[in-house]
Design an enzyme around this catalytic site. Structure first.
Site, PDB file in Angstrom:
ATOM      1  N   CYS A  83      39.929  31.595  34.533  1.00 13.13           N
ATOM      2  CA  CYS A  83      40.189  31.349  33.110  1.00 13.13           C
ATOM      3  C   CYS A  83      41.048  32.460  32.504  1.00 13.13           C
ATOM      4  CB  CYS A  83      38.841  31.251  32.393  1.00 13.13           C
ATOM      5  SG  CYS A  83      38.924  31.285  30.602  1.00 13.13           S
ATOM      6  N   CYS A  86      39.782  34.025  29.308  1.00 16.44           N
ATOM      7  CA  CYS A  86      38.639  34.904  29.599  1.00 16.44           C
ATOM      8  C   CYS A  86      39.110  36.317  29.922  1.00 16.44           C
ATOM      9  CB  CYS A  86      37.814  34.353  30.763  1.00 16.44           C
ATOM     10  SG  CYS A  86      37.049  32.756  30.423  1.00 16.44           S
TER      11      CYS A  86
END
Length: 115
Positions: A33, A36
């Site tokens: 991600c 993230c």
């Protein structure tokens, strides 16, 4: 003392998060991600700044799918603040550090919740 985020998992979540005597910020993330990776250094900074006032840790949703399901994590990064064993706020996506810190301050200031 240097503070870094803890790693929470299915087998430690109850002890480290739900039974914690202090507020807990949980960063639900995954290695693939990209957003993230943007939030991660912010969470690291908050762990250092909040030290012993708030417990801060991360849950890799790929390794802990049951936790992601249990807390209805549909998009990541998702930051969930727990107090007295309950989620009290949820932030999804890349947000400014100040927004996350505001939620932590609310959790610190909030009176204990009845069981």
């Amino acid at each position: 003392m240097a503070h870094t985020p803890l790693t929470f998992a299915d087998n430690t979540f109850t002890k480290e998060v739900l039974n914690s005597s202090q507020p807990v910020l949980v960063d639900f993330w995954a290695p693939w991600c990209a957003p993230c990776r943007v939030v991660s250094p912010i969470v690291d900074d908050l762990a250092r700044e909040y030290g012993d006032r708030v417990k801060i840790g991360k849950v890799n949703i790929d390794d802990n799918e049951a936790l992601a399901f249990q807390y209805d994590i549909m998009s990541i990064p998702a930051l969930v603040v727990f107090k007295d064993g309950r989620p009290i706020s949820k932030l999804v996506g890349v947000l400014p550090k100040a927004d996350i810190a505001a939620k932590l301050e609310e959790a610190i200031a909030a009176p204990p919740q009845a069981a």
